[in-house]
Design a protein around this motif. Sequence first.
Motif, PDB file in Angstrom:
ATOM      1  N   GLY A  50      40.692  22.810 -35.613  1.00 19.62           N
ATOM      2  CA  GLY A  50      41.947  23.552 -35.447  1.00 19.62           C
ATOM      3  C   GLY A  50      43.160  22.636 -35.516  1.00 19.62           C
ATOM      4  N   THR A  80      43.635  21.271 -39.106  1.00 22.45           N
ATOM      5  CA  THR A  80      44.161  22.302 -40.006  1.00 22.45           C
ATOM      6  C   THR A  80      45.670  22.413 -39.867  1.00 22.45           C
ATOM      7  OG1 THR A  80      42.093  23.534 -39.949  1.00 22.45           O
ATOM      8  CG2 THR A  80      44.064  24.764 -40.566  1.00 22.45           C
ATOM      9  N   VAL A 105      48.465  30.163 -33.797  1.00 21.76           N
ATOM     10  CA  VAL A 105      47.435  31.208 -33.865  1.00 21.76           C
ATOM     11  C   VAL A 105      46.345  30.790 -34.858  1.00 21.76           C
ATOM     12  CG1 VAL A 105      46.997  33.609 -34.530  1.00 21.76           C
ATOM     13  CG2 VAL A 105      49.008  33.035 -33.160  1.00 21.76           C
ATOM     14  N   LEU A 106      46.754  30.217 -35.973  1.00 20.18           N
ATOM     15  CA  LEU A 106      45.785  29.732 -36.957  1.00 20.18           C
ATOM     16  C   LEU A 106      44.885  28.646 -36.370  1.00 20.18           C
ATOM     17  CD1 LEU A 106      44.704  29.632 -39.887  1.00 20.18           C
ATOM     18  CD2 LEU A 106      46.485  27.937 -40.363  1.00 20.18           C
ATOM     19  N   VAL A 135      44.006  28.163 -33.232  1.00 17.61           N
ATOM     20  CA  VAL A 135      43.050  28.756 -32.285  1.00 17.61           C
ATOM     21  C   VAL A 135      41.954  29.499 -33.038  1.00 17.61           C
ATOM     22  CG1 VAL A 135      42.810  30.480 -30.465  1.00 17.61           C
ATOM     23  CG2 VAL A 135      44.708  28.866 -30.404  1.00 17.61           C
ATOM     24  N   THR A 136      42.325  30.245 -34.074  1.00 12.23           N
ATOM     25  CA  THR A 136      41.347  31.015 -34.840  1.00 12.23           C
ATOM     26  C   THR A 136      40.361  30.117 -35.566  1.00 12.23           C
ATOM     27  OG1 THR A 136      43.004  32.746 -35.145  1.00 12.23           O
ATOM     28  CG2 THR A 136      41.091  32.800 -36.603  1.00 12.23           C
ATOM     29  N   VAL A 137      40.873  29.132 -36.289  1.00 14.23           N
ATOM     30  CA  VAL A 137      39.992  28.223 -37.031  1.00 14.23           C
ATOM     31  C   VAL A 137      39.147  27.397 -36.064  1.00 14.23           C
ATOM     32  CG1 VAL A 137      39.979  26.232 -38.593  1.00 14.23           C
ATOM     33  CG2 VAL A 137      41.477  28.146 -39.063  1.00 14.23           C
ATOM     34  N   ALA A 170      38.108  28.336 -33.072  1.00 13.90           N
ATOM     35  CA  ALA A 170      37.064  29.198 -32.509  1.00 13.90           C
ATOM     36  C   ALA A 170      35.935  29.408 -33.509  1.00 13.90           C
ATOM     37  CB  ALA A 170      37.663  30.536 -32.104  1.00 13.90           C
ATOM     38  N   ILE A 171      36.280  29.555 -34.774  1.00 14.22           N
ATOM     39  CA  ILE A 171      35.247  29.713 -35.803  1.00 14.22           C
ATOM     40  C   ILE A 171      34.429  28.431 -35.920  1.00 14.22           C
ATOM     41  CG2 ILE A 171      34.844  30.030 -38.276  1.00 14.22           C
ATOM     42  CD1 ILE A 171      37.330  31.878 -38.252  1.00 14.22           C
ATOM     43  N   THR A 185      31.923  28.132 -33.045  1.00 14.13           N
ATOM     44  CA  THR A 185      30.844  29.102 -32.901  1.00 14.13           C
ATOM     45  C   THR A 185      29.990  29.290 -34.150  1.00 14.13           C
ATOM     46  OG1 THR A 185      32.393  30.885 -33.460  1.00 14.13           O
ATOM     47  CG2 THR A 185      32.045  30.407 -31.113  1.00 14.13           C
ATOM     48  N   GLY A 222      41.558  27.255 -43.978  1.00 15.15           N
ATOM     49  CA  GLY A 222      42.655  27.034 -43.037  1.00 15.15           C
ATOM     50  C   GLY A 222      43.916  26.557 -43.736  1.00 15.15           C
ATOM     51  N   THR A 261      45.337  29.559 -45.683  1.00 14.17           N
ATOM     52  CA  THR A 261      45.950  30.497 -44.736  1.00 14.17           C
ATOM     53  C   THR A 261      47.238  29.922 -44.166  1.00 14.17           C
ATOM     54  OG1 THR A 261      43.735  31.285 -44.178  1.00 14.17           O
ATOM     55  CG2 THR A 261      45.510  31.892 -42.681  1.00 14.17           C
TER      56      THR A 261
END
Length: 175
Positions: free
Chosen positions: A18, A21, A47-48, A50-52, A54-55, A58, A75, A78
């Motif tokens: 994250g 990115t 926000v990007l 945190v999203t990247v 988290a992906i 997991t 990333g 985006t």
Amino acid sequence: MTHSPVTVAARVRGAAVGALTVALATVAHAWASGAAPSGAGVILLGVLAVTVGAIAATAPAATTVPGLLILLAAGQLTGHVLLAASGHRHVASATSDAAMLSAHAAAIVVCAVLVAVAGRLGEALSHAVRAIAARVRSEPPPAADTVAYSADQPLQATLALAVSKSHRGPPVAAH
């Protein structure tokens, strides 16, 4: 569907992906436009991240270099779209689109390899620490073979013991 807990290593990998990115997108756009993103662009990049992240934490594919390449490339793409949508524009510069694309690609490859290598190094290091910790815990405490006495005056204690011996008793021949 089974749920497996996210390990510390996965969280660190997610945070690294994250952060990388957002760092790559910010540096590239600051270089291309002459100014760092601000306002809504910064929030969208957060926000990007945190999203990247988290992906990356997991997804099982995020432990491999190809998986990290795909995730970091997505990333970057985006991030570019988000910054363009927030009004952050590039100025005409001597750098061409091909040069910027190749710089992004090189940075993505380097970052994916670094994250993957750091993950492997972290695994090896944690195995070594666990092995050492298990060995230290399994060793018995040292045996107490020697007993040490201390006295303030050891010579006086010996003299007091010698003087206190009683020589009184029945004669030896009386038995």
